[in-house]
Design a protein around this motif. Structure first.
Motif, PDB file in Angstrom:
ATOM      1  N   PHE A 214       0.933  -1.070  -0.083  1.00 20.42           N
ATOM      2  CA  PHE A 214       0.092   0.039  -0.140  1.00 20.42           C
ATOM      3  C   PHE A 214       1.219   1.101  -0.131  1.00 20.42           C
ATOM      4  CE2 PHE A 214      -3.415  -2.835   0.994  1.00 20.42           C
ATOM      5  CZ  PHE A 214      -4.474  -2.241   0.729  1.00 20.42           C
ATOM      6  N   TYR A 215       2.026   1.473   0.497  1.00 20.30           N
ATOM      7  CA  TYR A 215       2.762   2.277   0.793  1.00 20.30           C
ATOM      8  C   TYR A 215       4.197   2.117   0.292  1.00 20.30           C
ATOM      9  CZ  TYR A 215      -1.200   3.723   3.766  1.00 20.30           C
ATOM     10  OH  TYR A 215      -2.488   4.010   4.068  1.00 20.30           O
ATOM     11  N   TYR A 216       4.888   3.001  -0.646  1.00 21.36           N
ATOM     12  CA  TYR A 216       6.146   2.598  -1.026  1.00 21.36           C
ATOM     13  C   TYR A 216       7.145   3.075   0.213  1.00 21.36           C
ATOM     14  CZ  TYR A 216       4.834   2.491  -6.147  1.00 21.36           C
ATOM     15  OH  TYR A 216       4.324   2.169  -7.307  1.00 21.36           O
ATOM     16  N   LYS A 217       6.908   4.156   0.813  1.00 26.09           N
ATOM     17  CA  LYS A 217       7.817   4.635   1.853  1.00 26.09           C
ATOM     18  C   LYS A 217       7.968   3.441   3.035  1.00 26.09           C
ATOM     19  CE  LYS A 217       8.742   8.917   4.206  1.00 26.09           C
ATOM     20  NZ  LYS A 217       8.272  10.334   4.697  1.00 26.09           N
ATOM     21  N   ALA A 218       6.987   2.691   2.939  1.00 34.42           N
ATOM     22  CA  ALA A 218       7.136   1.585   4.182  1.00 34.42           C
ATOM     23  C   ALA A 218       7.952   0.562   4.098  1.00 34.42           C
ATOM     24  CB  ALA A 218       5.596   0.845   4.180  1.00 34.42           C
ATOM     25  N   GLN A 219       8.460   0.396   2.602  1.00 33.41           N
ATOM     26  CA  GLN A 219       9.840  -0.569   2.384  1.00 33.41           C
ATOM     27  C   GLN A 219      10.923  -0.031   3.185  1.00 33.41           C
ATOM     28  OE1 GLN A 219       9.836  -1.250  -1.970  1.00 33.41           O
ATOM     29  NE2 GLN A 219       7.853  -0.843  -2.118  1.00 33.41           N
ATOM     30  N   ILE A 220      11.095   1.300   3.132  1.00 33.42           N
ATOM     31  CA  ILE A 220      12.336   1.740   3.696  1.00 33.42           C
ATOM     32  C   ILE A 220      12.295   1.411   5.257  1.00 33.42           C
ATOM     33  CG2 ILE A 220      13.562   3.470   4.309  1.00 33.42           C
ATOM     34  CD1 ILE A 220      12.649   4.848   1.821  1.00 33.42           C
ATOM     35  N   TRP A 221      11.088   1.851   5.937  1.00 32.99           N
ATOM     36  CA  TRP A 221      10.811   1.393   7.377  1.00 32.99           C
ATOM     37  C   TRP A 221      11.082  -0.089   7.823  1.00 32.99           C
ATOM     38  CZ3 TRP A 221       8.196  -1.349  10.922  1.00 32.99           C
ATOM     39  CH2 TRP A 221       8.137  -0.703  12.526  1.00 32.99           C
ATOM     40  N   PHE A 222      10.610  -0.765   6.975  1.00 37.51           N
ATOM     41  CA  PHE A 222      10.697  -2.293   7.025  1.00 37.51           C
ATOM     42  C   PHE A 222      12.091  -2.797   7.043  1.00 37.51           C
ATOM     43  CE2 PHE A 222       5.914  -2.078   7.057  1.00 37.51           C
ATOM     44  CZ  PHE A 222       5.598  -2.957   8.241  1.00 37.51           C
ATOM     45  N   ASP A 223      12.908  -2.243   6.248  1.00 38.18           N
ATOM     46  CA  ASP A 223      14.329  -2.677   5.758  1.00 38.18           C
ATOM     47  C   ASP A 223      15.171  -2.451   7.054  1.00 38.18           C
ATOM     48  OD1 ASP A 223      13.843  -3.552   3.283  1.00 38.18           O
ATOM     49  OD2 ASP A 223      14.472  -1.727   2.443  1.00 38.18           O
ATOM     50  N   ASP A 224      14.849  -1.600   8.004  1.00 38.90           N
ATOM     51  CA  ASP A 224      15.365  -1.334   9.265  1.00 38.90           C
ATOM     52  C   ASP A 224      14.774  -1.878  10.414  1.00 38.90           C
ATOM     53  OD1 ASP A 224      17.070   0.477   7.665  1.00 38.90           O
ATOM     54  OD2 ASP A 224      15.998   2.202   7.981  1.00 38.90           O
ATOM     55  N   TYR A 225      13.641  -2.220  10.347  1.00 32.20           N
ATOM     56  CA  TYR A 225      12.774  -2.801  11.532  1.00 32.20           C
ATOM     57  C   TYR A 225      13.209  -4.360  11.624  1.00 32.20           C
ATOM     58  CZ  TYR A 225       9.485  -3.534  15.264  1.00 32.20           C
ATOM     59  OH  TYR A 225       9.100  -4.008  16.318  1.00 32.20           O
ATOM     60  N   CYS A 240       4.066   7.163  11.736  1.00 33.93           N
ATOM     61  CA  CYS A 240       4.665   8.708  11.674  1.00 33.93           C
ATOM     62  C   CYS A 240       5.719   8.995  10.612  1.00 33.93           C
ATOM     63  CB  CYS A 240       5.325   9.155  12.969  1.00 33.93           C
ATOM     64  SG  CYS A 240       4.125   9.396  14.344  1.00 33.93           S
ATOM     65  N   TYR A 241       6.533   7.866  10.330  1.00 34.58           N
ATOM     66  CA  TYR A 241       7.406   7.852   9.309  1.00 34.58           C
ATOM     67  C   TYR A 241       6.667   7.926   7.973  1.00 34.58           C
ATOM     68  CZ  TYR A 241      11.442   6.314   6.338  1.00 34.58           C
ATOM     69  OH  TYR A 241      12.323   6.622   5.247  1.00 34.58           O
ATOM     70  N   VAL A 242       5.874   6.781   7.800  1.00 37.01           N
ATOM     71  CA  VAL A 242       5.138   6.495   6.583  1.00 37.01           C
ATOM     72  C   VAL A 242       4.277   7.805   6.266  1.00 37.01           C
ATOM     73  CG1 VAL A 242       3.901   4.984   5.123  1.00 37.01           C
ATOM     74  CG2 VAL A 242       5.425   4.214   6.458  1.00 37.01           C
ATOM     75  N   GLY A 243       3.427   8.383   7.262  1.00 35.05           N
ATOM     76  CA  GLY A 243       2.495   9.310   6.955  1.00 35.05           C
ATOM     77  C   GLY A 243       2.822  10.598   7.354  1.00 35.05           C
ATOM     78  N   GLN A 284      -5.829   2.920  11.121  1.00 34.62           N
ATOM     79  CA  GLN A 284      -7.118   3.787  10.624  1.00 34.62           C
ATOM     80  C   GLN A 284      -7.166   4.877  11.098  1.00 34.62           C
ATOM     81  OE1 GLN A 284      -9.074   2.974   8.200  1.00 34.62           O
ATOM     82  NE2 GLN A 284     -10.397   4.476   8.497  1.00 34.62           N
ATOM     83  N   ASP A 285      -6.690   5.325  12.137  1.00 37.55           N
ATOM     84  CA  ASP A 285      -6.607   6.900  12.681  1.00 37.55           C
ATOM     85  C   ASP A 285      -5.624   7.609  12.054  1.00 37.55           C
ATOM     86  OD1 ASP A 285      -7.721   8.802  13.729  1.00 37.55           O
ATOM     87  OD2 ASP A 285      -7.234   8.405  15.962  1.00 37.55           O
ATOM     88  N   TYR A 286      -4.377   7.188  11.871  1.00 36.53           N
ATOM     89  CA  TYR A 286      -3.176   7.981  11.292  1.00 36.53           C
ATOM     90  C   TYR A 286      -2.381   7.651  10.061  1.00 36.53           C
ATOM     91  CZ  TYR A 286      -3.197   9.730  16.478  1.00 36.53           C
ATOM     92  OH  TYR A 286      -3.280  10.441  17.242  1.00 36.53           O
ATOM     93  N   MET A 287      -2.821   6.315   9.612  1.00 39.69           N
ATOM     94  CA  MET A 287      -2.183   5.940   8.413  1.00 39.69           C
ATOM     95  C   MET A 287      -3.401   4.982   7.474  1.00 39.69           C
ATOM     96  SD  MET A 287       1.436   4.576   7.573  1.00 39.69           S
ATOM     97  CE  MET A 287       1.091   2.503   7.491  1.00 39.69           C
ATOM     98  N   PRO A 288      -4.477   5.421   7.232  1.00 40.06           N
ATOM     99  CA  PRO A 288      -5.450   4.321   6.816  1.00 40.06           C
ATOM    100  C   PRO A 288      -5.294   3.850   5.186  1.00 40.06           C
ATOM    101  CG  PRO A 288      -6.373   6.686   6.736  1.00 40.06           C
ATOM    102  CD  PRO A 288      -5.044   6.770   7.401  1.00 40.06           C
ATOM    103  N   PRO A 289      -4.948   2.592   5.386  1.00 35.36           N
ATOM    104  CA  PRO A 289      -4.640   1.995   3.983  1.00 35.36           C
ATOM    105  C   PRO A 289      -6.116   2.006   3.270  1.00 35.36           C
ATOM    106  CG  PRO A 289      -4.709   0.484   5.702  1.00 35.36           C
ATOM    107  CD  PRO A 289      -4.908   1.682   6.301  1.00 35.36           C
ATOM    108  N   PHE A 290      -7.504   2.195   3.943  1.00 38.74           N
ATOM    109  CA  PHE A 290      -8.459   2.018   3.209  1.00 38.74           C
ATOM    110  C   PHE A 290      -8.735   3.189   2.286  1.00 38.74           C
ATOM    111  CE2 PHE A 290     -12.864   3.884   2.874  1.00 38.74           C
ATOM    112  CZ  PHE A 290     -13.694   2.809   2.496  1.00 38.74           C
ATOM    113  N   ASN A 291      -7.909   4.549   2.456  1.00 39.57           N
ATOM    114  CA  ASN A 291      -7.802   5.440   1.500  1.00 39.57           C
ATOM    115  C   ASN A 291      -7.088   5.370   0.321  1.00 39.57           C
ATOM    116  OD1 ASN A 291      -9.271   6.647   3.564  1.00 39.57           O
ATOM    117  ND2 ASN A 291      -7.925   8.081   4.331  1.00 39.57           N
ATOM    118  N   VAL A 292      -6.223   4.315   0.156  1.00 44.51           N
ATOM    119  CA  VAL A 292      -5.331   4.027  -1.064  1.00 44.51           C
ATOM    120  C   VAL A 292      -6.369   3.473  -1.990  1.00 44.51           C
ATOM    121  CG1 VAL A 292      -3.630   2.694  -1.862  1.00 44.51           C
ATOM    122  CG2 VAL A 292      -3.374   3.700   0.297  1.00 44.51           C
ATOM    123  N   ASN A 293      -6.192   3.912  -3.242  1.00 40.98           N
ATOM    124  CA  ASN A 293      -6.988   3.592  -4.389  1.00 40.98           C
ATOM    125  C   ASN A 293      -6.828   2.017  -4.773  1.00 40.98           C
ATOM    126  OD1 ASN A 293      -8.544   5.781  -4.682  1.00 40.98           O
ATOM    127  ND2 ASN A 293      -7.099   6.754  -6.073  1.00 40.98           N
TER     128      ASN A 293
END
Length: 302
Positions: A214-225, A240-243, A284-293
């Motif tokens: 759902f989020y390109y930016k999440a790939q970077i975060w998970f690479d470090d976690y 917070c990082y992705v959103g 859902q409150d801070y980074m809702p994947p529901f809003n992704v087309n």
């Protein structure tokens, strides 16, 4: 009981007219709309027609509608579940069923909503919302926005995911419905039911790929976690990082909402492993994947 409910609804709506004890004697297309001559001599020209499996009406309008548009057992291998607009009917020996919005539409027939299960009030509500979207926005049913329709249905308390263990009075029902629809958190499919398992702890492995989808930016975060479990603190850090949100402000907000808005029974401990209920609500409150087309097949469009 159904008649009592429908009568109560009808009498409470000022802009709804119900024509009772009247048959249609002639049906036809009228430009983009429909034309009906009624047995009492009146004529009506609706923008959108909902046909509840009336084969006689289909014959009059020369419409061929599929009889295979039935309730489908939830299968996470088929992303069409993300287009669900009704869920939970007992069919095929299980209540773990969904119904896609696109199953209501007939190819090459604009402003027609075809309901092949006329006894289902769940499907009736979904069909009404789908028809209302085209009428309200003065558009074609083929251009229906599934996200808008899903959001409206959830706001009016219709389940679009068939969780047997999360009921509508639950404070977190809406967030769980919307996050569950995306498949970021997948329910447990049993023989006769689907369960969300709200108290189950969230592993990094189960949500890593779905969120990256759902989020390109999440790939970077998970690479470090590298932690195999998601904690409350790491979840906050991720959203917070992705959103692109302030992590300190988000922590302060969550501290206020945790036991009030969200009504969680647990304490806000950043080091504690997060459960599915908490994860779905924060997401859902801070980074809702529901809003992704998504496209008509349910695949993510970015």
């Amino acid at each position: 009981m159904a008649n009592d409910v429908l009568t109560t609804w009808a009498e409470s709506l000022k802009n709804l007219t119900i024509i009772k004890n009247t048959l249609w004697v002639k049906a036809d297309r009228a430009g983009k709309n429909w034309s009906f001559k009624l047995s009492d001599g009146r004529s009506i020209r609706p923008k959108v027609l909902i046909n509840p499996a009336d084969s006689k009406l289909n014959d009059a309008l020369k419409i061929t509608a599929s009889s295979n548009n039935s309730w489908t057992k939830l299968d996470y291998n088929n992303t069409i579940y993300r287009t669900s607009i009704a869920a939970g009917k007992l069919a095929n020996g299980t209540v773990g069923n969904i119904f896609s919005m696109y199953q209501l539409l007939v190819p090459l027939q604009e402003n027609l909503v075809w309901v092949n299960d006329a006894q289902s009030m769940l499907l009736g509500q979904a069909a009404g919302a789908t028809a209302a979207y085209a009428a309200f926005f003065d558009t074609k049913t083929s251009l229906s926005n599934v996200k808008t329709i899903q959001g409206e249905l959830v706001n009016y308390k219709l389940a679009i995911m068939p969780y047997a263990d999360i009921q509508q009075p639950d404070t977190n029902w809406k967030a769980i419905q919307m996050v569950g629809l995306t498949g970021v958190i997948k329910g447990e499919i049993e023989e006769n039911t689907i369960k969300f398992l709200p108290n189950k702890l969230v592993t990094t492995a189960e949500i890593k790929q779905p969120i990256k989808d759902f989020y390109y930016k999440a790939q970077i975060w998970f690479d470090d976690y590298k932690n195999p479990q998601m904690t409350i603190g790491s979840t906050i850090d991720m959203v917070c990082y992705v959103g692109n949100k302030s992590i300190e402000n988000t922590k302060k907000e969550l501290a206020k909402k945790w036991k009030t808005t969200y009504q969680f029974k647990t304490d806000l401990d950043l080091n504690r492993e997060i459960n599915r209920r908490e994860f779905a609500v924060v997401l859902q409150d801070y980074m809702p994947p529901f809003n992704v087309n998504i496209d008509p097949s349910g695949k993510v469009v970015r």
